[in-house]
Design an enzyme around this catalytic site. Structure first.
Site, PDB file in Angstrom:
ATOM      1  N   ASP A  25       0.828  -1.213   0.000  1.00 36.09           N
ATOM      2  CA  ASP A  25       0.000   0.000   0.000  1.00 36.09           C
ATOM      3  C   ASP A  25       0.863   1.263   0.000  1.00 36.09           C
ATOM      4  O   ASP A  25       2.090   1.196  -0.124  1.00 36.09           O
ATOM      5  CB  ASP A  25      -0.945  -0.047   1.201  1.00 36.09           C
ATOM      6  CG  ASP A  25      -2.326   0.520   0.885  1.00 36.09           C
ATOM      7  OD1 ASP A  25      -2.431   1.354  -0.025  1.00 36.09           O
ATOM      8  OD2 ASP A  25      -3.299   0.121   1.559  1.00 36.09           O
ATOM      9  N   ASP A  35      -9.635   3.211  -3.553  1.00 35.91           N
ATOM     10  CA  ASP A  35     -10.366   2.009  -3.146  1.00 35.91           C
ATOM     11  C   ASP A  35     -11.793   2.016  -3.657  1.00 35.91           C
ATOM     12  O   ASP A  35     -12.454   3.054  -3.695  1.00 35.91           O
ATOM     13  CB  ASP A  35     -10.403   1.902  -1.621  1.00 35.91           C
ATOM     14  CG  ASP A  35      -9.044   1.592  -1.014  1.00 35.91           C
ATOM     15  OD1 ASP A  35      -9.003   1.401   0.208  1.00 35.91           O
ATOM     16  OD2 ASP A  35      -8.034   1.548  -1.746  1.00 35.91           O
TER      17      ASP A  35
END
Length: 670
Positions: free
Chosen positions: A173, A228
């Site tokens: 991430d 996301d």
């Protein structure tokens, strides 16, 4: 606040089977064509898009994410046939570790969630013939506010731990990255993973902020192209639109990643989930299940386990589908397959059923007398003279596979069902609807009959012939229907079912069914009305619901604020969040839509949006990209004669980040 990415929201707060399957079904397919392109990393990994599971979308950091869940998913992969369908990776997301490293700087698995440790879980997953994935961030901490340790500065040590545990996949991430150059951070972890000697698929998750598709093909095996995903139509649609143009950058060993699947999480209908799965597959996207399969419905397993659709995603040529056309919410996306066929998605973005059409030539097939057309959701094959067309339900997708097939004549002709015009009915008054049954095949459809049915208590009566002895190629049976909803029927959507039956030249009977929606509507009021007060036909929104006469606010209903653009407060209008579409019935009786539009002040300096007004299938007005720094802009659209007026807000082309759009003082004049 960054809306859409659930983890990225926190980031802003914390800190920065193809031909083989068809043959098995008894279908002729073309011979193999070009070989796959060599992977950029040339390590033999991810030659097709990775398939598996990731817990985040269903559990986030809640307590149910634990060893028992992970093992249960692995069990279900085997028991439900998902492993045999191609799903391989069982991936852990954030919150698997303790917030602090041990005295030696090593990561420590949470002993409550994973009492046996990560290696024990990996061993269990491996024993099932599956693989294990893990998560960390290219920063000092991961994205969760609890502050779990990230790998920045610990890349080689952490990679070594992952390899020793038997990890097969790393999602890396982008949180708390301390401003270090993205390419540098992600390349360092690539080198650390290589140094372990263990084959580990490397997923770069930097949300598309630094255009990884331009530089990451020799760094990772896949890279996120967006923020996301959230479990709603607007979010899925925005991500789809952002990922589609990136097709040239995908291929074996290097994939565009539009984020995980939401199928089965409950925020969309099964029709919308089939669209989600269809479009991810035609985009050659990684297929990572994001729902808790331990409580999944049969419909969820049917969608996720559709091997004909999976074969489109997993085709070894590794082409991502490209847009052939996109007009009025009607999308045609085609994907070249290794065997020479084309997968074709007819995708309906809009809130009403639409006819979507293309041709064999347009999707890249060679000239031929006829083609075989395989419906990958209905699992049926037909012949077509070249037209590829269907009436697609609202938010639906018809996914097809087409090829020039010398054995096309063994299949019955493709017949398209449709309904001319919008199916709008005023309670107590008879509306005339016209159904169409059209032969798309090279062979005639014989002994054709059609029937239309409505809800209990409705009157549906044919006023013209409902049968034809034969329909040659391109000819239609058109039937007029008098449809009456009982007096007092509440406004809203009601189901209609159009059924057609016909026989092929060899006598095979074919039954087709098209579910449709009739909208019981009230005529628009005369004069000028505020759109914040009028009933709408449909409304979709990228974050929370569309709000009446307030801003979008947060994800809850009714949590908006006074509409404010550039410091000016407006008392009426609509508060939305890209991607958004709100549809109103105009009934051909209205003339104009006017509004003051812009980004609401509630998001500070963030947000870029663009506004569009559509009259039926045509764009009647649009703005350029608007930012929070700009005052409200006036927009006016001529909607004369339109049955449906649609207000659309897009993300301005840069992804969804705090894209709160206001239709201030939005008015409809009739």
């Amino acid at each position: 606040m960054r809306h859409l990415p659930t983890r990225t929201t926190r980031t802003r707060l914390v800190g920065a089977l193809a031909a083989g399957l068809l043959c098995a079904a008894g279908l002729a397919v073309p011979t193999a064509a070009a070989a796959p392109v060599a992977p950029a990393l040339d390590d033999g990994l991810a030659l097709t898009p990775p398939m598996g599971f990731n817990n985040w979308n269903s559990t986030h950091c809640r307590a149910e994410f634990n060893e028992s869940m992970v093992k249960g998913i692995a069990d279900l992969f085997v028991e439900k046939g998902l492993k045999d369908a191609g799903y391989e990776y069982v991936n852990l997301d954030d919150c698997w570790a303790l917030p602090t490293r041990d005295a030696n700087g090593k990561l420590v698995p949470d002993p409550v969630r994973f009492p046996g440790g990560i290696k024990a879980v990996a061993d269990y997953v491996h024993a099932k013939g599956l693989k294990l994935g893990i998560y960390t961030s290219a920063g000092t901490k991961t994205c969760n506010t609890a502050g779990f340790p990230g790998a920045l500065g610990h890349e080689y040590s952490d990679a070594r731990q992952f390899a020793d545990w038997g990890v097969d996949y790393l999602k890396y991430d982008n949180c708390n990255n301390q401003g270090v150059d993205a390419k540098q951070r992600y390349t360092t972890m690539r080198d650390a993973l290589r140094a372990t000697g263990r084959p580990i698929v490397y997923s770069i998750c930097e949300w598309g902020e630094n255009k990884p598709w331009e530089w990451a093909a020799d760094v990772g095996h896949l890279w996120r192209t967006t923020g996301d995903i959230s479990d709603n139509w607007g979010s899925m649609l925005a991500i789809l639109k952002r990922n589609l143009p990136l097709a040239p950058h995908a291929g074996p060993g290097h994939w565009n990643d539009p984020d995980m699947l939401e199928v089965g999480n409950g925020g969309m209908t099964d029709t919308e989930y089939r669209s989600h799965f269809s479009m991810w597959s035609i985009m050659a996207a990684p297929l990572l299940i994001g729902s808790d399969l331990r409580s999944a419905s049969p419909a969820t397993f049917d969608i996720l386990g559709n091997r004909e659709v999976i074969a489109v995603d997993q085709d070894p040529l590794g082409k991502q589908g490209t847009v052939i056309s996109s007009q009025g919410g009607r999308w045609v996306v085609a994907k070249e397959m290794r065997d020479g066929s084309r997968a074709v998605a007819l995708f309906n973005e809009s809130g009403t059923a639409q006819r979507i059409s293309t041709s064999a030539a347009a999707v890249g097939l060679p000239a031929a007398d006829a083609y075989t057309l395989r419906d990958l959701w209905q699992h049926r094959s037909h012949n077509t003279a070249g037209t590829i067309s269907a009436t697609v339900p609202a938010h639906g997708t018809v996914l097809l596979r087409a090829w020039a097939d010398p054995k096309w004549a063994q299949y019955p002709p493709a017949v398209e069902l449709g309904l001319d015009g919008g199916p709008f009915v005023e309670a107590g008054r008879t509306a005339t609807l016209t159904s169409t049954v059209t032969d798309l095949g090279r062979t005639p459809a014989q002994r054709v009959s059609v029937a239309l049915t409505g809800p209990e208590g409705w009157t549906v009566r044919a006023t013209s012939p409902t049968s034809s002895p034969a329909l040659p190629t391109g000819r239609s049976l058109r039937t007029a229907w008098a449809v009456t909803a009982p007096e007092g029927t509440p406004t809203g959507s009601y189901g209609l079912t159009l059924k057609a039956s016909y026989r092929s030249p060899t006598g095979v009977r074919v039954d087709n069914t098209l579910p449709l929606t009739a909208n019981v509507v009230a005529p628009p009021p005369s004069g000028t009305s505020g759109l914040g007060d009028l009933p709408w036909l449909s409304a979709t929104n990228g974050w929370g619901p569309v709000e009446r006469n307030t801003s979008n606010g947060e994800s809850g209903a009714g949590d908006g604020h006074p509409i404010t653009i550039g410091g000016v407060v407006y008392g009426t209008g609509l508060g939305v969040h890209a991607e958004s579409a709100v549809e109103y019935y105009a009934g051909g009786a209205c003339e104009t839509v006017t509004a003051q539009v812009g980004v609401d002040d509630e998001e500070g300096a963030d947000g870029t949006v663009a506004f569009e007004i559509w009259a039926d299938g045509g764009k009647a007005a649009s703005t350029g990209v608007l930012t929070n720094a700009m005052p409200a802009q006036p927009v006016t659209a001529d909607v004369s004669g339109a049955q449906v007026v649609r207000l659309v807000v897009t993300d301005g082309g840069d992804g969804i980040t705090s894209d709160h759009g206001d239709w201030a003082q939005a008015r409809l004049s009739c």
